[in-house]
Motif scaffolding. Structure first.
Motif, mmCIF file in Angstrom:
data_model
loop_
_atom_site.group_PDB
_atom_site.id
_atom_site.type_symbol
_atom_site.label_atom_id
_atom_site.label_comp_id
_atom_site.label_asym_id
_atom_site.label_seq_id
_atom_site.Cartn_x
_atom_site.Cartn_y
_atom_site.Cartn_z
ATOM 1 N N UNK A 22 0.841 -1.201 0.000
ATOM 2 C CA UNK A 22 0.000 0.000 0.000
ATOM 3 C C UNK A 22 0.872 1.245 0.000
ATOM 4 N N UNK A 23 2.030 1.126 0.672
ATOM 5 C CA UNK A 23 2.989 2.232 0.672
ATOM 6 C C UNK A 23 4.385 1.653 0.473
ATOM 7 N N UNK A 24 5.165 2.279 -0.416
ATOM 8 C CA UNK A 24 6.554 1.867 -0.643
ATOM 9 C C UNK A 24 7.458 3.042 -0.288
ATOM 10 N N UNK A 25 8.449 2.772 0.552
ATOM 11 C CA UNK A 25 9.365 3.826 0.995
ATOM 12 C C UNK A 25 10.736 3.571 0.382
ATOM 13 N N UNK A 26 11.264 4.501 -0.405
ATOM 14 C CA UNK A 26 12.562 4.278 -1.057
ATOM 15 C C UNK A 26 13.713 4.495 -0.079
ATOM 16 N N UNK A 27 14.507 3.468 0.139
ATOM 17 C CA UNK A 27 15.523 3.601 1.197
ATOM 18 C C UNK A 27 16.921 3.768 0.618
ATOM 19 N N UNK A 28 17.751 4.403 1.423
ATOM 20 C CA UNK A 28 19.163 4.551 1.088
ATOM 21 C C UNK A 28 19.828 3.184 1.212
ATOM 22 N N UNK A 29 20.995 3.031 0.604
ATOM 23 C CA UNK A 29 21.658 1.734 0.647
ATOM 24 C C UNK A 29 23.130 1.871 0.974
ATOM 25 N N UNK A 30 23.829 0.763 0.847
ATOM 26 C CA UNK A 30 25.140 0.559 1.454
ATOM 27 C C UNK A 30 26.088 1.762 1.400
ATOM 28 N N UNK A 31 26.387 2.291 0.235
ATOM 29 C CA UNK A 31 27.410 3.330 0.172
ATOM 30 C C UNK A 31 26.854 4.707 0.503
ATOM 31 N N UNK A 32 25.566 4.788 0.804
ATOM 32 C CA UNK A 32 24.923 6.078 1.069
ATOM 33 C C UNK A 32 24.653 6.301 2.547
ATOM 34 N N UNK A 33 24.983 5.321 3.365
ATOM 35 C CA UNK A 33 24.733 5.476 4.799
ATOM 36 C C UNK A 33 25.795 4.687 5.553
ATOM 37 N N UNK A 34 26.167 5.201 6.715
ATOM 38 C CA UNK A 34 27.160 4.518 7.534
ATOM 39 C C UNK A 34 26.450 3.542 8.462
ATOM 40 N N UNK A 65 32.678 -1.918 9.408
ATOM 41 C CA UNK A 65 31.991 -0.633 9.207
ATOM 42 C C UNK A 65 31.864 -0.328 7.722
ATOM 43 N N UNK A 66 30.604 -0.191 7.297
ATOM 44 C CA UNK A 66 30.373 0.321 5.941
ATOM 45 C C UNK A 66 30.267 1.836 6.062
ATOM 46 N N UNK A 67 31.121 2.554 5.364
ATOM 47 C CA UNK A 67 31.139 4.015 5.515
ATOM 48 C C UNK A 67 30.398 4.667 4.359
ATOM 49 N N UNK A 68 29.630 5.673 4.674
ATOM 50 C CA UNK A 68 28.930 6.403 3.614
ATOM 51 C C UNK A 68 29.954 7.084 2.720
ATOM 52 N N UNK A 69 29.753 6.954 1.422
ATOM 53 C CA UNK A 69 30.644 7.592 0.466
ATOM 54 C C UNK A 69 29.915 8.636 -0.371
ATOM 55 N N UNK A 70 28.582 8.532 -0.406
ATOM 56 C CA UNK A 70 27.772 9.399 -1.271
ATOM 57 C C UNK A 70 26.522 9.817 -0.527
ATOM 58 N N UNK A 71 25.900 10.874 -0.992
ATOM 59 C CA UNK A 71 24.549 11.174 -0.503
ATOM 60 C C UNK A 71 23.564 10.302 -1.268
ATOM 61 N N UNK A 72 22.465 9.902 -0.629
ATOM 62 C CA UNK A 72 21.438 9.183 -1.385
ATOM 63 C C UNK A 72 20.850 10.101 -2.451
#
Ligand code: SF4
Length: 691
Positions: free
Chosen positions: A439-451, A463-470
């Motif tokens: 009914x609702x889909x939320x687009x989420x950030x992924x590996x390289x976009x969030x620490x 630790x996966x480190x954010x390298x980019x903005x989503x």
């Protein structure tokens, strides 16, 4: 150009890599040779991981369904979040709190898994949270904990494989699932060690083995009992080890001696001389390991199967010593951490039991709630989905990072159940087959976009480190949980900053079996990961468990009395063949990400059915012609792949696709009574030319 040290978004090896970016966009994946697990090596999935970051391959705006049966349409974040909060609240009000469920994923970071569990228990106050890791290694986890008092996938670093004397690998195929790990098996043999593979298929891994045992699907338990019988009969038991480090040997001995090798040969198809040689090689090696994977574990008797292999380790003294032990090659990127921090139906953070009053008190104290307010254990993953839309079952579901329409057993039925929900919200990177039902889909950030942290199959927290903005329009799952909690009346305790979330996780896990109290982001960066348990900042972490004592109350490992029993379905006149399912190297899990990467899709464009040449001849089918595979649950159609690497009584299908060739349409949801693992790895089928 900027470069950031991070880790692969896919499997449990969590290979180190370096992401190069320019102008805020990912450019390419580079080697990161210092990280010890893979020393720069990557498989095709890791090498192409930058492609899944492209905004063209994914969701970049929330979607809200326009009325029941209407279409999904783009919406603003506030509206989409309001709809989710209302959908969950309405179901709780009408049917009670346990009618609202949460379904997580083994790819979520530790921070997300932790806050998702807290969200279910503190905000929704539902018992019903579980995750797709239940479908992955739950039998191994249950067996590990029962035998040794603690479950960590591998109780030793991968590098120990290279120097042990002998490895028995049961139902695992790292050549397809985690190619960089093959190096350790190659080094094992270069160092004079022996590799024994147990698998019904002659896989690319089995081709590298010194001995290959090919039991009929569903008979690994009988095989392990036969090997233990031979170890006892041939005087290979390490009596000193059994006497000083274990309990319960007599019970295990009695059940093993009831399984005569000739009978085991009839059940499994593995000749007695080959069994005898395998057990002698293993017992006489200076050290040894048994490693299991999904082939041994995804059965309605998966827990007993793993216990039987652990019995063998213990009987010949191959545990609790340097270079020896039992381990599980976990599957998903954070399958290990995902089960430690509270998204499993029966567990609280720190790998604590939700039924343990002291654990409840500790975690409730960190969360600032009354322990009596915390729900008890809820339904397991398949049971949760199976009750969807039924009286007394689930009415609303929040699902994060999982695609059960493709990956659950009896997937056609699961799809129908999900359609019957009053309300379904899905947070994902792409519009997966499950998200299409929402009914609702939320687009989420992924590996390289969030620490965030994950815990690999060795128990190494990385630790996966954010390298980019989503991309614009995309938010992190931590943001989603914070916003939903606030809309549902809890405006504290759900930080969207991963550092803050991890600091709380450390406190919640302190003193538990999976103790992260001494692990910090700084230490992970400086030390290339830290192994849990790590109770304080001066503690070095624990790469090797059980060397002095096992984690049971008396410090001894426990044998189990287990007996062979048939799989829930056996071939018969109507369905005369075994079906077993598995993976291919260029796809990952339900394929939601990897099917969108051109290079991977080209290498593995769709499902297929492996058939032995004798069976192909009988069916009158040639390579590439369409086969229809039917089980009691449905029908799948895919091209034939004719190969003598499969047994003539068995067909194999990979499970990464939806559509007519969806393998999980066929699989059997018969559950293991302890782990609640479905029987993905064996069912009875009929195969015909597709008309
Ligand atoms: Fe990624 Fe696993 Fe491949 Fe390593 S082996 S690159 S972690 S998918």
């Amino acid at each position: 150009m900027t470069t950031t040290d991070t880790h692969c978004p896919y499997c449990s090896l969590q290979c180190g890599m370096r992401l190069a970016a320019r102008g805020g966009a990912a450019v390419e994946i580079l080697e990161r040779t210092r990280f010890p697990v893979n020393r720069g090596a990557l498989c095709g999935k890791g090498r192409t991981a930058a492609a899944v970051l492209s905004p063209t391959a994914r969701l970049t705006a929330p979607l809200v369904r326009a009325g029941r049966g209407g279409e999904l349409r783009e919406a603003s974040w506030p509206l989409a979040l309001d709809r989710v909060a209302q959908g969950l609240e309405r179901a709780a009000r009408r049917y009670g709190r346990d009618a609202v469920g949460v379904f997580g994923g083994g790819g979520l970071t530790n921070e997300k898994a932790y806050l998702l569990g807290k969200f279910a228990r503190v905000v929704l106050r539902t018992a019903n949270i579980d995750y797709n890791g239940r479908f992955c290694m739950s039998s191994a986890a249950a067996a590990h904990r029962a035998a040794f008092g603690l479950d960590r996938g591998l109780p030793f670093p991968l590098e120990d494989i290279a120097t042990t004397g002998c490895v028995i690998l049961v139902g695992g195929n790292p050549a397809e699932t985690m190619p960089p790990a093959l190096r350790y098996f190659r080094e094992l043999r270069e160092n004079g060690g022996r590799l024994i593979v147990v698998d019904p298929r002659r896989t690319r891994t089995a081709e590298q083995a010194d001995l290959h045992l090919r039991p009929a699907p569903g008979t690994d338990l009988a095989l392990a009992l036969g090997l233990l019988h031979l170890a006892i009969a041939d005087g290979l038991v390490d009596e000193e080890f059994v006497r000083t480090r274990t309990t319960g040997f007599e019970r295990a001995l009695a059940s093993a001696m009831a399984h005569w090798p000739e009978h085991v040969e009839r059940l499994t198809g593995v000749p007695v001389p080959l069994m005898r040689e395998a057990v002698r090689v293993f017992a006489e090696a200076h050290s040894g390991m048994v490693l299991t994977a999904r082939g041994a574990e995804q059965h309605s008797k998966g827990t007993d199967t793993v216990r039987a292999w652990i019995n063998l380790c213990l009987a010949v003294g191959k545990a609790g010593r340097p270079g020896s032990g039992y381990g599980c090659l976990t599957g998903q990127g954070n399958g290990q951490g995902g089960r430690e921090h509270g998204q499993k139906a029966d567990q609280l953070p720190g790998y604590r039991s939700i039924e343990d009053p002291a654990a409840r008190a500790h975690v409730a104290g960190v969360w600032g709630v009354d322990p009596d307010q915390l729900p008890g254990p809820g339904r397991s993953a398949y049971e949760l989905l199976d009750t969807a839309g039924r009286d007394g079952g689930l009415r609303a579901l929040l699902l994060m990072g999982s695609n059960p329409v493709v990956s659950a057993p009896r997937a056609g039925h699961v799809t129908e159940r999900l359609r019957e929900l009053d309300f379904l919200a899905v947070s994902d990177v792409v519009l997966s087959e499950t998200a299409r039902l929402a009914d609702v889909v939320l687009p989420s950030a992924q590996w390289a976009e969030e620490t965030g942290t994950t815990t690999n199959l060795e128990g190494r927290v990385i630790l996966r480190q954010a390298a980019l903005d989503p991309p614009q329009g995309v938010r992190t799952d931590l943001y989603v949980l914070r916003e939903l909690a606030a809309r549902l009346g809890v405006d504290k305790g759900f930080p969207d900053d991963p550092v803050e979330a991890f600091e709380e996780l450390r406190r919640a896990s302190a003193g538990g079996p999976a103790d992260y109290a001494g692990i910090s982001y700084r230490r992970i960066r400086d030390e290339d990961g830290v192994f849990w348990p790590c109770p304080d900042e001066h503690h070095p972490g624990t790469p090797r468990l059980f060397l002095d004592r096992f984690a049971t109350a008396d410090g001894r490992a426990r044998f189990a009395a287990v007996s062979h029993r048939p799989s829930a379905e056996q071939p018969d006149a109507d369905y005369p063949l075994y079906l077993t399912t598995g993976r291919v190297v260029s796809q990952y899990q339900s394929g939601a990400q990897t099917r969108r990467v051109a290079e991977l899709n080209e290498a593995a464009p769709g499902p297929f059915v492996e058939v032995h040449p004798r069976l192909a001849h009988r069916l009158g089918v040639a390579e590439g012609e369409l086969l229809a595979v039917s089980s009691r649950r449905g029908r799948a159609v895919a091209p034939a792949r004719v190969t003598d690497t499969i047994r003539p009584d068995t067909v194999f299908m990979p499970f990464h696709w939806d559509g007519p060739g969806r393998a999980n349409t066929l699989t059997n949801p018969a559950l293991d009574p302890t782990s609640r693992m479905p029987e993905f790895k064996v069912c009875a089928v009929r195969v015909e030319r597709a008309s």
